[in-house]
Design an enzyme around this catalytic site. Structure first.
Site, PDB file in Angstrom:
ATOM      1  N   PRO A 205     -52.577  44.581  75.188  1.00  0.00           N
ATOM      2  CA  PRO A 205     -52.221  45.447  76.327  1.00  0.00           C
ATOM      3  C   PRO A 205     -51.646  46.807  75.938  1.00  0.00           C
ATOM      4  O   PRO A 205     -51.010  46.943  74.905  1.00  0.00           O
ATOM      5  CB  PRO A 205     -51.145  44.627  77.059  1.00  0.00           C
ATOM      6  CG  PRO A 205     -51.137  43.281  76.446  1.00  0.00           C
ATOM      7  CD  PRO A 205     -51.791  43.363  75.113  1.00  0.00           C
ATOM      8  N   ASN A 206     -51.904  47.788  76.776  1.00  0.00           N
ATOM      9  CA  ASN A 206     -51.356  49.134  76.586  1.00  0.00           C
ATOM     10  C   ASN A 206     -51.119  49.755  77.964  1.00  0.00           C
ATOM     11  O   ASN A 206     -51.759  49.357  78.935  1.00  0.00           O
ATOM     12  CB  ASN A 206     -52.323  49.996  75.770  1.00  0.00           C
ATOM     13  CG  ASN A 206     -51.645  51.254  75.269  1.00  0.00           C
ATOM     14  OD1 ASN A 206     -51.578  52.260  75.970  1.00  0.00           O
ATOM     15  ND2 ASN A 206     -51.103  51.195  74.071  1.00  0.00           N
ATOM     16  N   HIS A 425     -38.925  67.759  73.681  1.00  0.00           N
ATOM     17  CA  HIS A 425     -39.789  66.634  74.040  1.00  0.00           C
ATOM     18  C   HIS A 425     -40.329  66.817  75.450  1.00  0.00           C
ATOM     19  O   HIS A 425     -39.566  67.034  76.382  1.00  0.00           O
ATOM     20  CB  HIS A 425     -39.013  65.309  73.962  1.00  0.00           C
ATOM     21  CG  HIS A 425     -39.880  64.119  74.247  1.00  0.00           C
ATOM     22  ND1 HIS A 425     -39.549  63.157  75.166  1.00  0.00           N
ATOM     23  CD2 HIS A 425     -41.086  63.753  73.743  1.00  0.00           C
ATOM     24  CE1 HIS A 425     -40.509  62.235  75.203  1.00  0.00           C
ATOM     25  NE2 HIS A 425     -41.442  62.573  74.356  1.00  0.00           N
ATOM     26  N   HIS A 426     -41.652  66.769  75.577  1.00  0.00           N
ATOM     27  CA  HIS A 426     -42.314  66.833  76.885  1.00  0.00           C
ATOM     28  C   HIS A 426     -43.117  65.564  77.105  1.00  0.00           C
ATOM     29  O   HIS A 426     -44.263  65.471  76.651  1.00  0.00           O
ATOM     30  CB  HIS A 426     -43.279  68.030  76.948  1.00  0.00           C
ATOM     31  CG  HIS A 426     -42.608  69.360  76.977  1.00  0.00           C
ATOM     32  ND1 HIS A 426     -43.276  70.534  76.665  1.00  0.00           N
ATOM     33  CD2 HIS A 426     -41.335  69.732  77.279  1.00  0.00           C
ATOM     34  CE1 HIS A 426     -42.444  71.561  76.785  1.00  0.00           C
ATOM     35  NE2 HIS A 426     -41.251  71.096  77.145  1.00  0.00           N
ATOM     36  N   GLU A 427     -42.524  64.585  77.751  1.00  0.00           N
ATOM     37  CA  GLU A 427     -43.317  63.423  78.181  1.00  0.00           C
ATOM     38  C   GLU A 427     -43.994  63.838  79.485  1.00  0.00           C
ATOM     39  O   GLU A 427     -43.327  64.144  80.467  1.00  0.00           O
ATOM     40  CB  GLU A 427     -42.410  62.204  78.395  1.00  0.00           C
ATOM     41  CG  GLU A 427     -43.126  60.992  78.972  1.00  0.00           C
ATOM     42  CD  GLU A 427     -44.361  60.576  78.176  1.00  0.00           C
ATOM     43  OE1 GLU A 427     -44.204  60.181  77.018  1.00  0.00           O
ATOM     44  OE2 GLU A 427     -45.492  60.673  78.718  1.00  0.00           O
ATOM     45  N   GLU A 496     -50.158  60.101  72.074  1.00  0.00           N
ATOM     46  CA  GLU A 496     -51.139  59.550  73.027  1.00  0.00           C
ATOM     47  C   GLU A 496     -52.279  60.528  73.339  1.00  0.00           C
ATOM     48  O   GLU A 496     -53.067  60.276  74.251  1.00  0.00           O
ATOM     49  CB  GLU A 496     -50.486  59.077  74.346  1.00  0.00           C
ATOM     50  CG  GLU A 496     -49.547  57.909  74.192  1.00  0.00           C
ATOM     51  CD  GLU A 496     -48.125  58.359  73.930  1.00  0.00           C
ATOM     52  OE1 GLU A 496     -47.740  59.451  74.381  1.00  0.00           O
ATOM     53  OE2 GLU A 496     -47.392  57.622  73.241  1.00  0.00           O
ATOM     54  N   GLU A 514     -49.992  61.438  67.158  1.00  0.00           N
ATOM     55  CA  GLU A 514     -49.797  59.991  67.032  1.00  0.00           C
ATOM     56  C   GLU A 514     -51.205  59.376  66.987  1.00  0.00           C
ATOM     57  O   GLU A 514     -51.787  59.225  65.926  1.00  0.00           O
ATOM     58  CB  GLU A 514     -48.969  59.471  68.202  1.00  0.00           C
ATOM     59  CG  GLU A 514     -48.652  58.002  68.056  1.00  0.00           C
ATOM     60  CD  GLU A 514     -48.004  57.447  69.297  1.00  0.00           C
ATOM     61  OE1 GLU A 514     -47.107  56.611  69.140  1.00  0.00           O
ATOM     62  OE2 GLU A 514     -48.417  57.781  70.422  1.00  0.00           O
ATOM     63  N   GLU A 520     -43.233  52.804  66.304  1.00  0.00           N
ATOM     64  CA  GLU A 520     -42.651  52.299  67.560  1.00  0.00           C
ATOM     65  C   GLU A 520     -43.068  50.855  67.836  1.00  0.00           C
ATOM     66  O   GLU A 520     -42.303  50.075  68.387  1.00  0.00           O
ATOM     67  CB  GLU A 520     -43.019  53.206  68.738  1.00  0.00           C
ATOM     68  CG  GLU A 520     -44.508  53.270  69.035  1.00  0.00           C
ATOM     69  CD  GLU A 520     -44.841  54.225  70.192  1.00  0.00           C
ATOM     70  OE1 GLU A 520     -43.958  54.913  70.680  1.00  0.00           O
ATOM     71  OE2 GLU A 520     -46.030  54.269  70.566  1.00  0.00           O
TER      72      GLU A 520
HETATM   73  C1  NOJ Z   1     -44.535  57.054  73.471  1.00  0.00           C
HETATM   74  C2  NOJ Z   1     -44.316  57.821  72.232  1.00  0.00           C
HETATM   75  O1  NOJ Z   1     -45.176  57.407  71.210  1.00  0.00           O
HETATM   76  C3  NOJ Z   1     -42.867  57.657  71.837  1.00  0.00           C
HETATM   77  O2  NOJ Z   1     -42.638  58.270  70.598  1.00  0.00           O
HETATM   78  C4  NOJ Z   1     -42.010  58.237  72.922  1.00  0.00           C
HETATM   79  O3  NOJ Z   1     -40.677  58.033  72.590  1.00  0.00           O
HETATM   80  C5  NOJ Z   1     -42.299  57.559  74.249  1.00  0.00           C
HETATM   81  N1  NOJ Z   1     -43.684  57.588  74.514  1.00  0.00           N
HETATM   82  C6  NOJ Z   1     -41.573  58.217  75.403  1.00  0.00           C
HETATM   83  O4  NOJ Z   1     -42.125  59.470  75.669  1.00  0.00           O
HETATM   84 CA    CA Z   2     -47.292  56.012  71.637  1.00  0.00          CA
END
Ligand code: NOJ
Ligand code: CA
Length: 716
Positions: A205-206, A425-427, A496, A514, A520
């Site tokens: 799963p992802n 960091h930009h999520e 991602e 990544e 992780e």
């Molecule tokens: C997945 C990323 O690979 C991870 O490094 C990050 O901390 C989390 N997403 C949250 O954005």
């Molecule tokens: Ca990731």
């Protein structure tokens, strides 16, 4: 009497006719076949039109077949296919040889040396022309489709690219399930004939995933034939095109390109003139040659940037592993079901577990400054973390509003006073449109506060929904972010996002990606013990990975009692990864409090370089072990790293790479005899030795272990 085929006149005539026909066929074949050889003559590429005007190519290495005749071409939407009915309108050959200097890299300079064949093909019936350009290097082949501008091929939609790679047998493969949205899978090692049977179990799963076929696999795909040929299949210069997967015919061992579809199922909108990315095959009978290859970089264009002085390799720590393990949180509150823009954060109660507080970030800055790190990554600094995961929200993060307990101005001032940078960091939560909406402001915000690097993230399904992480439109988004970032002198590390294809040659501010299962996952159930003996042969072929090594506390429960995951590596091997997992961006991912308990081993992370003048592969076998030696940029020091699988082994290396006549002090960080990645991961030994280029070394690696060596010139 002896039977003689030519003893009777009619038989003789028939034989003559057959012979004449065969000669004619051969002549026709030769007329349509074009061959080039690699500069060292070991690889040979043949192009030929098969009956019906079907373009094909085949490849040999030292006379051994690598690819049997394999078809080329594309299917178009609402237009005749570009698959058959071709004649050769023109062929051009040339040789090219240059040496160039990467802005950062594994070596100081790179030779780009190839023989080229460009075949122009005309489809008389439709009056359309395409060109296939082949570049044959000593280490492999690159080829692409070129679509010149022309009245009958002005604008078209790709239904599917039909490039074949007809393998010679049931090779051993190091593969990931083909997926339009993620590469965060464990690599499966099996024969190609076993892919189908193993696919279901491999598709773990992802947060966003779209597997597409029981025999679909991803690139870079690493293969090994039964007679010991190593073949790596990938692509280079993926720009304005969708990422290529491979569909396996597991009866005939033919792989065929399978492009990532967009939201309506189309696989590429092309306006001529245009080129496809390069399809790449790295080939050798020596595994190390696959790791040494610069073919993917060479097939990318030279850098477009005039000024690259702002692009610098980075060694960093960060407020990160503590959230990944569950020790602290990205979010500032425990509010659920909130609507972000209706929350007044100043008025709500903080949860007390927020990681990115001003005081805590200062501790990391102090630690970074004390130990000579360039930067501190801080995640969870901005509002919105309570309201994004799995929601497919369009409007979510704005990338400029800090939580009340994160003083952005003060922290950047404090960091600057200690000669440390903060990493932004930009999520994006996959909402690419929302990111583009805010991008200019977000980068101006970074410029204002002194950030020069951003880690981006695309967790979850892409919004607008229906798009995929690896389709053309979303690939264009990553490209847009990269080029916009360059305008602001910002370096990018994309998580991602699509796996790299050597674009960092052209856009060297792409310092990390990544696009694979990183460290992780050691906190999400674990990576296989042989994971890092495979990644350099697969994912890293396209470019560096932000793998985030350096975990010394391998039991995740030490930080979060509820999390029973453990890191499938010994501590000594965590050090080796700074050498074996090449990246100009390297994190020391564990917590300062843990490093403070192992300052002797931490010394290696402090010393190790992140940019190199030279690299040697000392030992390598995918899935089993890799040992590298690298020379620090502009210095006389060398660093060695070795990683092995769950079996453990004794590595035997020759330090012949050291400068002749010089004396070096080697500090060897190794597994203790009783070390084991699961049972005894922290058992390490550090010893010093005086060595020269005459020294040979035999070094034990524990199961799931490895070793790291720093080699400093004596007296320096
Ligand atoms: C997945 C990323 O690979 C991870 O490094 C990050 O901390 C989390 N997403 C949250 O954005
Ligand atoms: Ca990731």
């Amino acid at each position: 009497m002896k039977h003689n085929l030519f003893s009777t006149e009619p038989l003789r005539q028939k034989a003559r006719r057959t012979l004449a026909f065969l000669c004619l066929c051969l002549l026709w074949q030769v007329a349509n076949a074009q061959e080039i050889k690699s500069p060292n003559n070991q690889l040979a590429l043949q192009f030929a039109l098969q009956n019906g005007g079907v373009p094909t190519y085949q490849l040999t290495y030292k006379g051994r077949p690598v690819l049997k005749p394999s078809k080329l071409g594309l299917e178009l939407k609402n237009a005749p296919a570009l698959l058959r009915g071709f004649t050769v309108a023109d062929t051009q050959q040339r040789s090219f040889d240059e040496t160039w200097q990467p802005v950062w890299g594994e070596v100081k300079s790179i030779r780009n040396h190839y023989n080229e064949l460009a075949v122009t093909l005309t489809q008389a019936e439709t009056q359309r022309t395409i060109r296939v350009r082949f570049r044959l290097y000593d280490d492999g082949l690159g080829f692409r489709y070129e679509f010149p501008r022309q009245p009958k091929l002005d604008y078209f939609t790709i239904k599917e690219e039909r490039t074949e790679f007809a393998l010679t047998g049931d090779h051993k493969a190091f593969w990931l399930p083909g997926d339009y949205d993620t590469q965060e899978y464990s690599t499966v090692t099996s024969n190609l004939s076993q892919v189908r049977g193993l696919m279901k179990a491999a598709t773990t799963p992802n947060a966003s995933q779209t597997p597409f076929s029981p025999t679909g696999v991803q690139t870079p795909l690493m293969l090994k034939s039964k007679d010991g040929l190593y073949i790596n299949l990938h692509e280079a210069a993926l720009i304005d095109y969708s990422a290529m997967h491979l569909e396996l015919d597991d009866k005939n061992f033919v792989l065929t390109s399978h492009l990532t579809p967009d939201a309506v199922g189309d696989k590429g909108l092309i306006q001529t003139p245009a080129n496809s990315p390069w399809r790449t095959l790295i080939v050798s009978d020596r595994a190390g040659a696959i790791l040494e290859s610069k073919l993917v970089l060479n097939l990318n264009e030279p850098t477009k940037y005039q000024d690259v002085s702002w692009i610098k390799p980075v060694k960093y720590v960060g407020v990160w592993w503590e959230m990944i393990t569950g020790k602290s949180t990205w979010s500032y509150t425990n509010l659920e079901n909130i609507k972000l823009d209706s929350v007044d954060y100043a008025k709500v109660k903080p949860n007390g577990t927020h990681g990115a507080t001003t005081a805590h970030v200062k501790e990391y800055i102090d630690f970074a400054a004390k130990h000579g790190f360039d930067a501190v990554l801080v995640e969870g600094w901005n509002t919105g973390w309570e309201d994004w995961f799995g929601k497919h929200k369009d409007y979510v993060f704005d990338f400029v509003t800090p939580y009340p307990d994160f003083d952005v101005a003060e922290l950047n001032r404090y960091a600057a006073s200690k000669n440390v940078k903060l990493i932004m960091h930009h999520e994006t939560s996959g909402s690419v449109r929302n990111y583009e909406r805010h991008l200019e402001d977000a980068f101006q915000f970074m410029n204002k506060y002194g950030y020069n690097a951003v880690k981006t993230g695309y967790v979850g399904d892409i919004v607008p929904l229906g798009h995929h992480h690896y389709d053309q439109w979303v690939n264009n988004h990553y490209q847009y972010v990269l080029e916009k970032a360059a305008e602001h002198k910002i370096m990018v590390n994309g998580h991602e996002a699509v796996r790299p294809t050597g674009l960092a040659r052209t856009y060297p501010n792409l310092i990390g990606n990544e696009a694979a299962r990183g460290t992780e996952y050691e906190a999400f159930g674990g990576n296989n013990a042989d994971h890092t003996t495979i990644l350099p042969f697969t994912r890293l072929i396209g470019g560096p990975m932000d793998y985030t090594p350096g975990i010394f506390q391998t039991k995740v429960s030490a930080y979060n009692p509820q999390n029973t995951s453990f890191v499938h590596s010994t501590l000594a091997r965590q050090l080796a990864l700074y050498v074996t997992m090449y990246s100009p961006l390297q994190m020391a991912a564990d917590l300062p409090e843990t490093y403070n308990q192992h300052l002797d081993a931490f010394q290696f992370i402090k010393d190790v370089a992140v940019d190199w003048d030279d690299t040697k592969v000392l030992e390598a076998e995918p899935g089993d072990y890799i040992t590298y030696a690298r020379k620090a940029k502009g210095k006389s020091s060398w660093f060695v790293g070795s990683t092995c699988d769950e079996q453990g082994r004794t590595s035997k290396i020759d330090l012949g790479f050291l400068d002749p006549g010089k004396k070096y002090v080697a500090t060897i960080y190794a597994d203790a005899k009783n070390a084991h990645y699961e049972k005894n991961p922290q058992a390490y030994q550090i010893r010093k030795a005086n060595v020269t280029n005459k020294t040979k070394l035999s070094q034990y690696c524990a199961p799931g272990g490895g070793y790291a060596i720093s080699l400093m010139e004596a007296g320096k």
